[in-house]
Write an enzyme that holds these catalytic residues in place. Structure first.
Site: not given
Length: 316
Positions: A86, A196
């Site tokens: 991430s 996400h």
């Protein structure tokens, strides 16, 4: 033997993690540089109160990752592979020379602002251990059908370590459903946005537009992306990965597997994380393999350098 640097994502942070970085000239210089770029003292970003902000967390993780990567490089340890989970992908991009540190900080700040503004409260992430991605997706379909709230597969960290995103009530309902279906654990993470998944589609489009003017270079060594878990070889590809990864599932286990299969066998996780180290150890570091994984936050820089140099020196 080949070195890979791993950079953790949001959820790895804890109070004072920037203050616990190694006492190294490269670390101090990085902290000073980040403070000058952002116009703030970055050492104010790791208090318990400050870490309630997605912006503080994401900037702090980027600074910590770059600081330790630079300290290791100063000691002669330059990775062949760089990968981050991430927001950790930004430090990975700096580590491999694709993105300037100043530009990474500006892009991370914009990213975090967009994420926080899109869903300022009432959303987050939960980690589910013990179920496969297919089982999680099936339970998510049932949850939506029975009006328990939509959840999304956010991270596939390992075959049976899945992170899901959604609203608070939906995550609570899903945790009960997952445990009843045989999950070992369902735990909320220290993340206050639904990362996400498609809930951040508009934010990803805005960051893509912001990133158009940021210069990226082809990486030195190998940068492994989040969305596909594969190496990227051009600056444009890495820009697209960083700009859009908030919208797509993180395929971390695929990224780890690609690195191992491509020859990486000494993994160092930048502070403040341990989770990526644990995943590498559990799935690839056994008595029959030559894989080593070390969390930089668990040892002194001197000790870490000695361990890594010893492992890298076993061949050649």
């Amino acid at each position: 033997m080949t070195l890979a640097l791993l950079f953790p994502g949001q959820g790895a942070q804890d109070a004072d993690f920037l203050h616990r970085l190694p006492p190294h000239d490269a670390v101090r210089a990085t902290l000073d540089e980040a403070s000058a770029i952002l116009g703030i003292d970055v050492l104010t970003l790791d208090t318990a109160d400050a870490l309630r902000s997605t912006i503080a967390v994401q900037i702090g993780l980027t600074v910590a990752g770059v600081a330790v990567a630079r300290a290791l490089a100063h000691e002669g340890l330059v990775p062949r592979f760089s990968a981050g989970l991430s927001v950790g992908a930004y430090a990975a991009a700096v580590s491999c020379g694709s993105l300037a540190f100043a530009d990474a900080l500006r892009m991370v700040r914009k990213r975090a602002e967009l994420m926080e503004n899109a869903w300022p409260s009432g959303y987050g992430l939960s980690a589910i251990a013990g179920l496969s991605e297919t089982q999680i997706e099936t339970l998510a379909e049932i949850s939506a059908r029975e009006n328990d709230g939509a959840v999304y597969v956010a991270n596939v960290n390992a075959p049976r370590q899945i992170v899901v995103a959604g609203a608070d009530a939906a995550l609570d309902n899903f945790a009960r459903r997952a445990l009843a279906a045989g999950a070992r654990k369902a735990q909320r993470l220290a993340v206050s946005v639904p990362s996400h998944c498609e809930l951040l589609a508009n934010a990803a489009e805005a960051l893509t537009e912001f990133a158009r003017g940021i210069p990226f270079q082809a990486p030195r060594g190998v940068y492994v992306d989040n969305r596909g878990g594969r190496p990227l070889h051009t600056g444009d590809a890495i820009r697209a990965d960083l700009a859009t990864n908030m919208r797509y599932t993180v395929r971390w286990f695929d990224a780890l597997t690609v690195m191992v299969e491509s020859g990486a066998n000494v993994f160092v996780e930048a502070p403040p994380g341990q989770v990526l180290t644990d995943i590498a150890r559990e799935h690839y570091a056994d008595a029959a393999s030559d894989v080593t994984a070390v969390a930089a936050s668990g040892v002194s820089l001197e000790r870490l350098t000695a361990i890594v140099k010893r492992r890298l020196g076993k061949e050649g």
